[in-house]
Enzyme design. Sequence first.
Site, PDB file in Angstrom:
ATOM      1  N   SER A 226     -14.639 -37.865  10.084  1.00 49.04           N
ATOM      2  CA  SER A 226     -13.292 -38.339   9.758  1.00 49.04           C
ATOM      3  C   SER A 226     -12.212 -37.353  10.175  1.00 49.04           C
ATOM      4  CB  SER A 226     -13.184 -38.657   8.272  1.00 49.04           C
ATOM      5  OG  SER A 226     -13.283 -37.497   7.485  1.00 49.04           O
TER       6      SER A 226
ATOM      7  N   THR B  54     -15.859 -37.550   4.429  1.00 47.79           N
ATOM      8  CA  THR B  54     -15.055 -37.184   3.253  1.00 47.79           C
ATOM      9  C   THR B  54     -13.825 -36.343   3.598  1.00 47.79           C
ATOM     10  OG1 THR B  54     -16.345 -35.186   2.809  1.00 47.79           O
ATOM     11  CG2 THR B  54     -17.060 -37.228   1.725  1.00 47.79           C
ATOM     12  N   ASP B  55     -13.799 -35.748   4.805  1.00 48.07           N
ATOM     13  CA  ASP B  55     -12.696 -34.824   5.114  1.00 48.07           C
ATOM     14  C   ASP B  55     -11.325 -35.483   4.982  1.00 48.07           C
ATOM     15  OD1 ASP B  55     -14.567 -32.917   5.612  1.00 48.07           O
ATOM     16  OD2 ASP B  55     -14.085 -32.626   7.724  1.00 48.07           O
TER      17      ASP B  55
ATOM     18  N   THR C 295     -20.535 -37.628   6.992  1.00 47.40           N
ATOM     19  CA  THR C 295     -21.730 -36.979   6.452  1.00 47.40           C
ATOM     20  C   THR C 295     -22.663 -37.982   5.800  1.00 47.40           C
ATOM     21  OG1 THR C 295     -20.592 -34.894   6.148  1.00 47.40           O
ATOM     22  CG2 THR C 295     -22.487 -35.255   4.743  1.00 47.40           C
TER      23      THR C 295
HETATM   24  N1  DAS Z   1     -17.656 -34.230   8.939  1.00 48.55           N
HETATM   25  C1  DAS Z   1     -16.938 -34.571   7.771  1.00 48.55           C
HETATM   26  C2  DAS Z   1     -16.287 -35.921   7.880  1.00 48.55           C
HETATM   27  O1  DAS Z   1     -16.728 -36.767   8.618  1.00 48.55           O
HETATM   28  C3  DAS Z   1     -17.571 -34.258   6.487  1.00 48.55           C
HETATM   29  C4  DAS Z   1     -17.984 -35.342   5.525  1.00 48.55           C
HETATM   30  O2  DAS Z   1     -18.129 -36.503   5.796  1.00 48.55           O
HETATM   31  O3  DAS Z   1     -18.214 -34.986   4.344  1.00 48.55           O
HETATM   32  O4  DAS Z   1     -15.305 -36.094   7.219  1.00 48.55           O
END
Ligand code: DAS
Length: 329
Positions: free
Chosen positions: A60, A93-94, A13
Amino acid sequence: MNARVVIVGTGGTIAGRGASAAHTATYDCSVETVDDLLDALPGARDLADIQTAQLFQTGSENFGNEELLGLARHVRALLKRDDIDGVVVTHGTDTIDETAYFLHLVVPSAKPVVVVGAMRPASALSADGPLNLYNAIVVASSAASRGKGTLVVSNDEIHSARDVVKTSTFKQEAFRSTFGPLGYVVEGRARFYRLVARRHTVESEWSIDTIQALPEVAIVYAHGGINRTVIEHMACSDVDAIVYAGTGNGNVAHELIDSLVKARARHIHIVRASRTGSGIVIRNAAQPDDRYGWIAADDQVPHKARILMMVALTGTRTTHALQEAFVTY
Ligand code: DAS
């Protein structure tokens, strides 16, 4: 002299772009390159001598063992160089907490490694990515960050990779460490207040220099009315270990006990964790772990217990040594 820092881009993100500034939660992930992010960050180049590398460009949630291994090898190679003082990894962040914990366990360097993401895309109103990235560069450049293991920087806080967990789908204050963050980043200065007591990086018994591949570790999530067939299917597959995200103190329903005991007899390790998200799973409390040959996850949440189990299995297959890993790291 400025610190010499490499920013390694992997997507997420933080590199996302929405249809308008009001789109804070719907957007295309992993669009902006790490150079785009840096070019849009005022003052970043005054903080450090910065180089960039675009290693991946993906959310991620798509990270598998190959991405973990590839990233750890890349970071390790950078940190071996005398002309590099620290590394920042931009990341979705995932699974940022999983990747950061993996690096914390297998990259044997005291130089700072800082993993950073964002909850809002780069195009959003009040995007959090720019300040998070700025702060990550500050932390990676700071001599005070040396020897503290892999760090996750978010929302002005510096978290240890060991403790940090993502706890919200959308809030900027999405990251929590049970015992609190290690410190803060405020106005371009990293301030540390505590350390983690568990082993990591240069004190770890594992190193990406010798890990060729990772074993298969799966997670089963407990719920009322759970059926044993999922365990029975796994027991016939190639998994090396099952992390059971049990209710409460890693409790296992009567329905599953026989299947898990049989899986263990087939040399599949069983780790009891908890789906509660905090607290300690105590050995031989809810279940007779000694009798069954099971492992208790201590305070690691299931998805981070999986990371530790994968890493630990590269060095040992004995239940005793694997259990020791959970109280040492
Ligand atoms: N799509 C998710 C990721 O890549 C969300 C994020 O980055 O917050 O983990």
